[in-house]
Motif scaffolding. Structure first.
Motif, PDB file in Angstrom:
ATOM      1  N   ASP A 104      -5.640  -4.650  -6.586  1.00 55.07           N
ATOM      2  CA  ASP A 104      -4.688  -4.465  -5.482  1.00 55.07           C
ATOM      3  C   ASP A 104      -5.383  -4.672  -4.141  1.00 55.07           C
ATOM      4  O   ASP A 104      -4.877  -5.387  -3.270  1.00 55.07           O
ATOM      5  N   ARG A 105      -6.505  -4.023  -3.975  1.00 55.10           N
ATOM      6  CA  ARG A 105      -7.241  -4.094  -2.698  1.00 55.10           C
ATOM      7  C   ARG A 105      -7.589  -5.540  -2.348  1.00 55.10           C
ATOM      8  O   ARG A 105      -7.426  -5.961  -1.203  1.00 55.10           O
ATOM      9  N   VAL A 109      -2.540   4.884  -7.645  1.00 55.11           N
ATOM     10  CA  VAL A 109      -3.786   4.746  -6.896  1.00 55.11           C
ATOM     11  C   VAL A 109      -4.031   3.255  -6.729  1.00 55.11           C
ATOM     12  O   VAL A 109      -3.838   2.482  -7.676  1.00 55.11           O
ATOM     13  N   LEU A 110      -4.453   2.841  -5.540  1.00 55.53           N
ATOM     14  CA  LEU A 110      -4.801   1.435  -5.346  1.00 55.53           C
ATOM     15  C   LEU A 110      -5.976   1.088  -6.255  1.00 55.53           C
ATOM     16  O   LEU A 110      -6.985   1.789  -6.268  1.00 55.53           O
ATOM     17  N   GLU A 111      -5.830   0.017  -6.998  1.00 51.64           N
ATOM     18  CA  GLU A 111      -6.869  -0.452  -7.895  1.00 51.64           C
ATOM     19  C   GLU A 111      -7.652  -1.572  -7.205  1.00 51.64           C
ATOM     20  O   GLU A 111      -7.168  -2.165  -6.235  1.00 51.64           O
ATOM     21  N   ILE A 158       2.479   1.725  -3.586  1.00 46.88           N
ATOM     22  CA  ILE A 158       1.456   1.958  -4.601  1.00 46.88           C
ATOM     23  C   ILE A 158       0.834   3.339  -4.418  1.00 46.88           C
ATOM     24  O   ILE A 158       0.727   4.118  -5.367  1.00 46.88           O
ATOM     25  N   GLU A 159       0.437   3.675  -3.187  1.00 42.97           N
ATOM     26  CA  GLU A 159      -0.193   4.979  -2.957  1.00 42.97           C
ATOM     27  C   GLU A 159       0.786   6.132  -3.123  1.00 42.97           C
ATOM     28  O   GLU A 159       0.377   7.246  -3.424  1.00 42.97           O
ATOM     29  N   ASP A 160       2.068   5.862  -2.938  1.00 37.98           N
ATOM     30  CA  ASP A 160       3.081   6.906  -3.137  1.00 37.98           C
ATOM     31  C   ASP A 160       3.199   7.298  -4.608  1.00 37.98           C
ATOM     32  O   ASP A 160       3.465   8.451  -4.918  1.00 37.98           O
ATOM     33  N   ILE A 210       0.845  -1.198   0.000  1.00 39.00           N
ATOM     34  CA  ILE A 210       0.000   0.000   0.000  1.00 39.00           C
ATOM     35  C   ILE A 210       0.878   1.245   0.000  1.00 39.00           C
ATOM     36  O   ILE A 210       0.601   2.208  -0.710  1.00 39.00           O
TER      37      ILE A 210
END
Length: 156
Positions: A32-33, A27-29, A22-24, A19
């Motif tokens: 991913d979640r 966007v979390l897809e 990816i968030e850096d 997380i």
């Protein structure tokens, strides 16, 4: 540094490390979640592998996974190292262990990864390990992530 196998107790580290990077950058897809919330179901129970890099003090500093996608194919995915541990060789060690694990998986003929040109340091690491850019992999699997514009294959 030690390479450790997945346990349910390490699932929060798997999620937090991924997380974070990816968030850096993105966007979390939805994919991913799902994978990060259910690593045993999404990866391990399907015959995949999740590995962790642990520092000398036992702290988890990196992780990566092999996720089966099609018969004979496995995706190197969700590989990340904590910012404070970058440059320590953790990424190289994880990558080598994941390649070795892929070679040991029965029936695997294709090891591939999907990434973004924004991950230039990671791409250099993959190239140094022997991954090659592959248009067929992009065509077959690249649509799986909105952020994907680089696909690579490792010659097993």
């Amino acid at each position: 540094m030690r390479i450790l196998p997945y346990t349910d107790a390490l699932a929060p580290d798997f999620a937090a490390i991924n997380i974070g990077w990816i968030e850096d950058m993105f966007v979390l897809e939805p994919h991913d979640r799902h994978v990060l919330a259910h690593p045993r179901e999404a990866i391990v129970a399907r015959g995949g592998t999740i590995l962790f890099a642990a520092a000398e003090d036992g702290a988890i500093i990196g992780t990566g996974a092999l996720m089966p996608s099609d018969p004979g194919a496995v995706e190197l995915t969700k590989m990340g190292v904590l910012p404070a541990a970058r440059g320590t060789g953790a990424g190289r060690a994880l990558l080598a262990a994941l390649i070795a694990a892929a070679r040991d998986m029965p029936g695997i003929q294709t090891l591939y990864l999907l990434t973004s040109h924004k991950c230039a340091t990671a791409i250099r690491l993959y190239e140094a390990a022997g991954f090659v850019h592959d248009a067929d992999i992009m065509a077959r699997y690249g649509a799986g992530y909105a952020r994907c514009d680089v696909a690579m294959r490792y010659p097993l």
